[in-house]
Design a protein around this motif. Sequence first.
Motif, short mmCIF file in Angstrom:
data_model
loop_
_atom_site.label_atom_id
_atom_site.label_comp_id
_atom_site.label_asym_id
_atom_site.label_seq_id
_atom_site.Cartn_x
_atom_site.Cartn_y
_atom_site.Cartn_z
N SER A 110 1.00 -1.14 0.01
CA SER A 110 -0.02 -0.04 0.15
C SER A 110 1.00 1.12 0.12
O SER A 110 0.68 2.13 -0.70
CB SER A 110 -0.92 -0.18 1.20
OG SER A 110 -1.76 0.99 1.38
N LEU A 111 1.96 1.21 0.77
CA LEU A 111 2.88 2.41 0.78
C LEU A 111 3.44 2.58 -0.48
O LEU A 111 3.76 3.65 -0.82
CB LEU A 111 3.76 2.13 2.19
CG LEU A 111 3.19 2.52 3.44
CD1 LEU A 111 4.18 2.14 4.50
CD2 LEU A 111 2.74 3.73 3.49
N ASP A 112 3.81 1.46 -0.99
CA ASP A 112 4.64 1.43 -2.38
C ASP A 112 3.90 2.28 -3.43
O ASP A 112 4.19 3.02 -4.17
CB ASP A 112 5.01 0.08 -2.81
CG ASP A 112 6.25 -0.27 -2.29
OD1 ASP A 112 7.10 0.31 -1.57
OD2 ASP A 112 6.62 -1.73 -2.23
N SER A 113 2.61 1.82 -3.34
CA SER A 113 1.54 2.51 -4.43
C SER A 113 1.58 4.00 -4.15
O SER A 113 1.20 4.73 -4.80
CB SER A 113 0.17 1.55 -4.45
OG SER A 113 -0.40 1.82 -3.19
N GLN A 114 1.34 4.29 -2.61
CA GLN A 114 0.89 5.70 -2.39
C GLN A 114 2.43 6.54 -2.68
O GLN A 114 2.13 7.74 -3.28
CB GLN A 114 0.80 5.69 -0.94
CG GLN A 114 -0.48 5.26 -0.63
CD GLN A 114 -0.78 5.38 1.01
OE1 GLN A 114 0.04 5.81 1.70
NE2 GLN A 114 -1.93 4.92 1.48
N ILE A 115 3.61 5.80 -2.63
CA ILE A 115 4.71 6.50 -2.83
C ILE A 115 4.80 7.10 -4.26
O ILE A 115 5.27 7.80 -4.66
CB ILE A 115 5.95 5.55 -2.37
CG1 ILE A 115 6.01 5.59 -0.74
CG2 ILE A 115 7.32 6.11 -2.91
CD1 ILE A 115 7.18 4.78 -0.12
N ALA A 116 4.39 5.82 -4.94
CA ALA A 116 4.62 6.08 -6.31
C ALA A 116 3.60 7.16 -6.97
O ALA A 116 3.97 8.10 -7.69
CB ALA A 116 4.09 4.63 -7.23
N ALA A 117 2.60 6.97 -6.30
CA ALA A 117 1.33 8.21 -6.69
C ALA A 117 1.86 9.52 -6.28
O ALA A 117 1.96 10.56 -6.84
CB ALA A 117 0.06 7.90 -6.01
N LEU A 118 2.63 9.52 -4.97
CA LEU A 118 3.03 10.91 -4.56
C LEU A 118 4.21 11.26 -5.45
O LEU A 118 4.40 12.51 -5.57
CB LEU A 118 3.71 10.86 -3.13
CG LEU A 118 2.51 10.81 -1.82
CD1 LEU A 118 3.28 10.65 -0.59
CD2 LEU A 118 1.73 12.12 -1.93
N SER A 119 5.17 10.51 -6.07
CA SER A 119 6.32 10.72 -6.74
C SER A 119 5.59 11.39 -8.24
O SER A 119 6.21 12.22 -8.62
CB SER A 119 7.10 9.52 -7.18
OG SER A 119 7.57 8.94 -6.00
N ILE A 122 4.61 14.66 -7.41
CA ILE A 122 5.64 15.55 -7.19
C ILE A 122 6.28 15.99 -8.76
O ILE A 122 6.51 17.10 -9.02
CB ILE A 122 6.61 15.19 -6.24
CG1 ILE A 122 6.04 15.20 -4.89
CG2 ILE A 122 7.96 15.76 -6.30
CD1 ILE A 122 6.91 14.37 -3.60
N VAL A 123 6.46 14.88 -9.44
CA VAL A 123 7.12 15.22 -10.76
C VAL A 123 6.18 16.12 -11.59
O VAL A 123 6.66 16.99 -12.16
CB VAL A 123 7.37 13.75 -11.49
CG1 VAL A 123 7.78 14.02 -12.77
CG2 VAL A 123 8.47 13.03 -10.58
N LYS A 124 4.96 15.89 -11.52
CA LYS A 124 3.95 16.88 -12.24
C LYS A 124 3.96 18.35 -11.75
O LYS A 124 3.88 19.11 -12.55
CB LYS A 124 2.42 16.20 -11.97
CG LYS A 124 2.36 14.95 -13.00
CD LYS A 124 0.83 14.43 -12.62
CE LYS A 124 0.49 13.12 -13.46
NZ LYS A 124 -0.65 12.61 -13.23
N LYS A 125 4.08 18.40 -10.42
CA LYS A 125 4.07 19.87 -9.87
C LYS A 125 5.52 20.57 -10.03
O LYS A 125 5.34 21.76 -10.53
CB LYS A 125 3.89 19.75 -8.37
CG LYS A 125 2.46 19.57 -8.17
CD LYS A 125 2.17 19.69 -6.72
CE LYS A 125 0.58 19.29 -6.22
NZ LYS A 125 0.21 19.51 -4.96
N VAL A 126 6.49 19.62 -10.10
CA VAL A 126 7.99 20.30 -10.11
C VAL A 126 8.19 20.51 -11.57
O VAL A 126 8.66 21.52 -12.21
CB VAL A 126 8.99 19.49 -9.59
CG1 VAL A 126 10.46 19.93 -10.08
CG2 VAL A 126 8.77 19.53 -8.06
N LEU A 127 7.67 19.69 -12.37
CA LEU A 127 8.11 19.75 -14.02
C LEU A 127 6.94 20.20 -14.80
O LEU A 127 5.64 19.05 -14.88
CB LEU A 127 8.66 18.66 -14.43
CG LEU A 127 10.11 18.24 -14.05
CD1 LEU A 127 10.60 16.62 -14.32
CD2 LEU A 127 11.06 19.14 -14.33
N PRO A 128 6.44 21.13 -15.08
CA PRO A 128 5.31 21.32 -15.77
C PRO A 128 5.43 20.67 -17.28
O PRO A 128 6.36 20.70 -17.82
CB PRO A 128 5.27 22.96 -16.07
CG PRO A 128 6.58 23.41 -15.27
CD PRO A 128 7.32 22.56 -15.08
N ALA A 129 4.26 20.35 -17.30
CA ALA A 129 4.23 19.43 -18.58
C ALA A 129 4.16 20.33 -19.77
O ALA A 129 3.96 21.03 -20.69
CB ALA A 129 3.06 18.48 -18.74
#
Length: 129
Positions: A110-119, A122-129
């Motif tokens: 569950s944490l792995d899936s949450q970590i992946a979702a958070l990652s 974070i990538v979406k927010k940091v790197l604008p598409a």
Amino acid sequence: MMVQFLILMVTLDKLYFSPLGKFMDERDAAIKEKLSSVKDTSGEVKELEEQAAAVMRAARAEISAALNKMKKETQAELEEKLAVEKKKIEAELQEALGNLENQKEETIKSLDSQIAALSDEIVKKVLPA
């Protein structure tokens, strides 16, 4: 007067003192016989006391042996019950540990899936598409 005194003495001796002396001698003999029989029975009493003491020692030894046997049997029974209960507790512990391991793995997944979702967020927010 002297003759009367002598006749009185002889008469008293024959009628009173001789039977009294005979009675006293018989009584003395009876008392001596009873004393000797009492002395003879004191040996019997000692023998009976020794027999009673021997019986008591034997009874105490028998009771002690019975108590020791009962203690050993009870101890063996308790150890057997303790071993059975210990096995039950160990089985329950293993089952509980297995359940905890499963919960741990599920939590990690569950944490792995949450970590992946958070990652990804974070990538979406940091790197604008």
